[in-house]
Design a protein around this motif. Structure first.
Motif, short mmCIF file in Angstrom:
data_model
loop_
_atom_site.label_atom_id
_atom_site.label_comp_id
_atom_site.label_asym_id
_atom_site.label_seq_id
_atom_site.Cartn_x
_atom_site.Cartn_y
_atom_site.Cartn_z
N SER A 17 -7.21 3.66 -7.86
CA SER A 17 -6.92 5.03 -7.42
C SER A 17 -6.04 5.78 -8.41
N GLY A 18 -4.95 5.15 -8.87
CA GLY A 18 -4.00 5.85 -9.73
C GLY A 18 -4.58 6.25 -11.07
N THR A 65 -5.53 -4.62 -2.28
CA THR A 65 -4.67 -4.33 -3.43
C THR A 65 -5.51 -4.12 -4.69
N PHE A 119 2.19 1.62 -3.60
CA PHE A 119 1.17 2.20 -4.49
C PHE A 119 1.00 3.69 -4.21
N ALA A 120 0.97 4.07 -2.95
CA ALA A 120 0.80 5.47 -2.59
C ALA A 120 1.92 6.33 -3.16
N GLN A 146 0.83 -1.21 0.00
CA GLN A 146 0.00 0.00 0.00
C GLN A 146 0.87 1.26 0.00
N GLU A 167 1.76 6.49 -7.11
CA GLU A 167 0.68 7.37 -7.56
C GLU A 167 0.98 8.83 -7.25
N LYS A 215 -6.51 8.59 -0.19
CA LYS A 215 -7.29 7.53 -0.83
C LYS A 215 -6.65 6.16 -0.61
N ASN A 216 -5.33 6.09 -0.65
CA ASN A 216 -4.66 4.82 -0.40
C ASN A 216 -4.84 4.36 1.04
N ASP A 254 -8.73 3.22 1.14
CA ASP A 254 -9.18 1.99 0.49
C ASP A 254 -8.75 0.76 1.28
N THR A 300 -7.00 -0.62 -4.54
CA THR A 300 -6.08 0.54 -4.62
C THR A 300 -5.55 0.76 -6.02
N SER A 349 -14.73 2.14 -3.76
CA SER A 349 -13.76 1.27 -3.10
C SER A 349 -14.48 0.22 -2.25
#
Length: 418
Positions: free
Chosen positions: A123-124, A117, A39-40, A36, A43, A58-59, A62, A120, A139
């Motif tokens: 989100s991007g 996962t 990903f954060a 996570q 993004e 948002k990360n 979710d 998320t 989400s």
């Protein structure tokens, strides 16, 4: 040695094996949770500084929303007793538990981080123009309904696992990544591109504000994948499991490295300069591509899957952006959607035990293609309906002024940089 002593020793050995397997699953679940953070950062780095708080928030949400709703309802729909091959029996609040080789709650937390996962990934692709309240709602629906139902078909005893040649997706190229990528596609189509991205046929680049964040995020994701894929063995005790997880580590790493190399070479040839952003996404493409077959392909097969995924990634990103004019700031549709489907289908070619290239015929390839098509159709239709409903009810896109000036201050009242 008497019979009582032998029984006691056998029970102790079984308890030790169960403890080792449980610890393994929990540690790998923690690695997947750490994705996570990856990903954060990816993004946030690939988008503009005025929206960084929104991306990070948002990360965080979710995973928070996903953890609760998957515990309440999603787990049961995915792993409950099979109903007509389509859905699992509801297991509200995990009251009925789960039976397997590890404790029920160890399996629950491992599956929870996978569900988060999938959510998320969306989100991007929808970054920099999505209403925060709408993001929370979709989400929730993804983790509670969309992901668990198609996941049941494959991992929960549903119809794809019941075929004469069962569908094979060891760690989730389709179950997790393609689902997230297809939902991202439907959401991005519903939103439309960011202001200033396209001017007629002209495509305007909107650079991210910090490739350092993006690179660090990819390294974290690469690390997390050593939990994602080997952890899906769900056991580490005994010779067979130790050999299996060691092999999965190797195939996972080789595919990622090959993906980065392929994307570097092709971007260098096309634009005469090597592109870091393409190389980073190429590594992720290799990781996504190998996830389905990481346990059943050879090391050389993993390299080939990584090379194919990394190469396809470059062409997919440019086609989606330049030809289709679909605005995906981080390349999530290409990385997770396209390469998730591709990697799953390649199992039908490269699997040592069932693949076409190893003399086993086309049965596995046909099953893989059917499964990918079915999950894509389910996810695409439900995603379209979900975003259509959100668009006409609570709203999906922020007003023009907020998008132009940044979501951080208007949506959250704070800025990442002061």
């Amino acid at each position: 040695m008497d019979e009582v002593t032998l029984t006691t020793l056998a029970e102790s050995a079984a308890d030790m094996a169960r403890s080792i397997d449980t610890l393994w699953v929990l540690v790998t679940a923690a690695l997947v949770f750490f994705m996570q953070a990856g990903f954060a950062l990816v993004e946030a780095g690939f988008t503009r500084s005025k929206n960084m708080v929104n991306i990070l928030y948002k990360n965080l949400m979710d995973f928070s929303v996903g953890s609760v709703v998957f515990w309440i309802i999603g787990f049961g729909l995915m792993f409950g007793s099979d109903i007509s091959g389509f859905i699992g029996s509801p297991n509200l609040f995990f009251k009925d538990g789960w039976e397997g080789g590890i404790p029920a709650e160890a399996f629950l937390i491992f599956q929870t981080v996978f569900a988060a996962t999938a959510a998320t990934i969306v989100s991007g692709a929808m970054a920099e123009r999505t209403e925060f309240k709408s993001y929370l709602l979709f989400s929730l629906v993804i983790t509670a309904v969309i992901y668990p139902i198609s996941g049941h078909w494959i991992w929960g005893g549903g119809w794809l696992s019941q075929l004469a040649t069962p569908f094979h997706d060891f760690a989730g190229s389709t179950v997790v990544h393609m689902v997230g990528g297809v939902v991202a596609l439907t959401g991005t189509l519903a939103l439309g591109p960011r202001i200033g991205k396209y001017n007629g046929k002209k495509v305007n680049a909107i650079p991210g504000h910090n490739l350092g964040f993006g690179a660090l995020g990819v390294f974290i994701l690469w690390l997390g994948w050593f939990g994602f894929n080997p952890g899906s063995q769900l056991a580490a005790s005994g010779s067979a499991n130790s050999i299996a997880i060691s092999h999965i580590f190797v195939t996972t790493n080789l595919a990622a490295a090959a993906g980065a190399l392929a994307a570097t070479i092709i971007s260098w040839m096309r634009w005469r300069k090597p592109s870091l952003s393409f190389a980073l996404n190429g590594a992720l493409a290799g990781l996504v591509g190998i996830t389905a077959g990481c346990a059943v392909v050879t090391a050389s097969g993993a390299v080939l899957i990584g090379l194919i995924s990394g190469a396809v990634l470059v062409f997919a990103v440019t086609f989606i952006d330049n030809v289709l004019h679909i605005d995906d700031p981080v390349g999530a549709i290409s990385v997770h959607g396209v390469c998730g489907a591709l990697g799953t289908i390649l199992v039908g070619l490269f699997s040592e035990s069932t693949g076409l290239f190893y003399g086993h015929g086309a049965a596995q390839l046909i099953t893989q293609t059917i499964g990918v098509a079915a999950v894509a159709a389910w996810t695409g239709v439900t995603g379209f309906i979900l975003f259509k409903i959100l668009k006409v009810t609570v709203g999906l896109r922020v007003p023009k002024r907020i998008e132009e000036e940044g979501l951080d201050v208007y949506e959250h009242g704070e800025s990442a940089y002061n």
